[in-house]
Design an enzyme around this catalytic site. Structure first.
Site, mmCIF file in Angstrom:
data_model
loop_
_atom_site.group_PDB
_atom_site.id
_atom_site.type_symbol
_atom_site.label_atom_id
_atom_site.label_comp_id
_atom_site.label_asym_id
_atom_site.label_seq_id
_atom_site.Cartn_x
_atom_site.Cartn_y
_atom_site.Cartn_z
ATOM 1 N N ASP A 185 0.837 -1.192 0.000
ATOM 2 C CA ASP A 185 0.000 0.000 0.000
ATOM 3 C C ASP A 185 0.883 1.258 0.000
ATOM 4 O O ASP A 185 0.629 2.221 -0.726
ATOM 5 C CB ASP A 185 -0.882 -0.055 1.262
ATOM 6 C CG ASP A 185 -1.632 1.227 1.510
ATOM 7 O OD1 ASP A 185 -2.534 1.547 0.719
ATOM 8 O OD2 ASP A 185 -1.316 1.922 2.505
ATOM 9 N N LYS A 189 1.517 4.484 -2.761
ATOM 10 C CA LYS A 189 1.397 5.904 -2.413
ATOM 11 C C LYS A 189 2.661 6.675 -2.769
ATOM 12 O O LYS A 189 2.575 7.796 -3.264
ATOM 13 C CB LYS A 189 1.071 6.040 -0.925
ATOM 14 C CG LYS A 189 -0.355 5.596 -0.603
ATOM 15 C CD LYS A 189 -0.578 5.566 0.890
ATOM 16 C CE LYS A 189 -2.012 5.168 1.216
ATOM 17 N NZ LYS A 189 -2.160 4.857 2.657
#
Lengths: 321, 321
Positions: A185, A189
């Site tokens: 994740d 980003k």
């Protein structure tokens, strides 16, 4: 006005949908209102066709790669896309370029505030700096609300795996917390931030030191989490002895990106914050000695919804009727 | 293109001025280039009249109330004003309202990024939050670069007055450091932020606990600075004993504002930062538990100039030719 709303189980369509009814129909699964045949993604744009509203905006609050694959397609058709889903510009270069190219052709805008930091003004400020002639040199940040919470609370007293289960019970992690611990994740980003800062990295160009790899004996499932306890305690002790704290940090520097566990001195720009706070430091021509730092809650339904709303309003206000 | 440049001693005017020549003429005091008669403020707008550029922008990088008094007048004439001078919207309500009213009439825009935090994106983010439907509840911040430096360096070991002289020698303070210590500069900045956040406070509604008042024996000049040493050491000891640090904090809360010395726990959102960093925490409907925090260098010619340039570019790009 709202003309179409859908999730993976069904969709509703109308001239003027009422949000409260949509919520009942879709979330509470009331079958007479939700029509599964409408959930077909290829038909979503149809709802916005014809004598519809002047600003055609699709809001993607899914975590679905299938939906993200439509972003460029919708933009090409002149439909604005506002998204919290990182899979559009945080995965393959190809998909990001398709979105970027569609936006560059100027038919529609892409609202991506909610993809990093749940609507914290990160992407907007990075773009504003560049619009003013600044050049971004590096970015470093705590970009995961769940990992921020874990390292804001881990004090070496209780096993790390216990804290992970506590975070899971509190709803701060994905249903399988190993998805958070993997760093995937965070990789998405930092890719989104790097690409916005003018460094078009491919996904596999981010070096990710997964926390799961600390449990190097390869035990599976729940055993895997417990295997983290000893190596994490060791790292915590070593950091504490040096007067430092631990953080799971994403960095972009010299055109390269990496993600992993780091020791932070008490005076480090990324030391601090509480709860699920994200915190990002940006060094540029202008901010060369001390960085520009932006911090705030980086996870949660409220702030994510607010980020989506901000982008939709900004698009509605700044594009011609 | 640059058509007029002036300081308090003279001015230059031309169809297309060269910045390097302007610098030589005005700053190095080369008299054949600088014409004192042009420095008359009432004539500045004339330079932008006629078949001039489409975007007429006056940039005020002075600290002059006389110039700030012209802001509303220029805006009324449709001339955009970009300013680092806090005296326009950070002093009387009357002057701020005149500027606000002129902007509301829509003829010209007011670029005020550089008035607080030397171009840190504070005002812009406060306005962005409100544009997205958020309501600001309170603001707290370290808003003075010189006072930030003093409290980032004061360790109780050396007399506070010595550190003040060191800051003065390094150019971090006003020529008379008592102007920084008085809190008047911080009062203006919290007024600007409060007014932007929708709380139109009058200047005398900000309660200011001046550091100079700590030297309560009323000794004058340099003696006044030394009179600070004992009370400051006492406050530092008390804060340290409680595990806290000292900061000169401006607050807006429940519609009231105050400025003064505070103790900050290590976990406080305003604890941290280095050098001359400003740091501002914003609590709102959206950021209710943990605030949105923006931090970075809040003083210096480079960042101030960049803030002015940002605003000028934003105005040029977003207004019709």
């Amino acid at each position: 006005m709202l003309v179409h709303a859908g999730n993976s189980r069904g969709a509703m369509r109308g001239e003027r949908l009422c949000p409260a009814e949509v919520k009942r129909g879709l979330l509470d699964g009331n079958p007479w209102q939700a029509d599964p045949s409408l959930a077909n993604l290829s038909g979503v744009a149809d709802a916005l066709a014809g004598n519809g509203p002047a600003h055609r905006i699709i809001i993607d609050a899914t975590a679905s790669g299938e939906v993200a694959d439509y972003h460029a397609h919708w933009l090409e058709q002149g439909i604005h896309v506002v998204t919290a889903c990182k899979l559009g510009s945080g995965t393959t270069l190809e998909r990001w370029r398709a979105i970027n190219d569609a936006v560059a052709r100027g038919n529609a805008r892409y609202g991506d505030s909610a993809t990093v930091g749940a609507g914290l003004p990160l992407l907007r400020n990075i773009r504003d700096l560049q619009a003013g002639g600044d050049t971004i040199h590096s970015i470093a940040g705590v970009l995961s609300g769940s990992l921020a919470w874990l390292f804001n609370h881990y004090d070496g007293q209780q096993p790390f795996s216990q804290l992970v289960l506590q975070a899971k019970d509190a709803g701060y992690t994905e249903p399988d917390p190993r998805e958070d611990l993997s760093g995937d994740d965070v990789r998405r980003k930092i890719l989104i931030l790097a690409r916005a800062a003018g460094v078009p990295l491919a996904s596999d160009e981010v070096a990710v030191d997964s926390l799961l790899e600390l449990a190097a004996d390869g035990a599976s499932a729940d055993a895997g989490l417990e295997a983290l306890d000893a190596p994490m305690a060791e790292r915590f002790e070593a950091a504490s002895a040096a007067g430092a704290q631990l953080g799971f940090i994403a960095r972009l520097q010299d055109g390269r990106a990496r993600v992993g566990l780091e020791r932070l001195d008490a005076t480090h720009p990324l030391a601090g914050g509480a709860g699920t706070d994200n915190r990002v430091a940006i060094w540029s021509d202008r901010y060369c000695d001390q960085p520009l730092v932006i911090q705030g809650p980086g996870a949660g339904a409220g702030v994510t919804a607010a980020g989506l709303l901000d982008d939709a309003l900004r698009i509605a206000r700044s594009t011609p009727d």
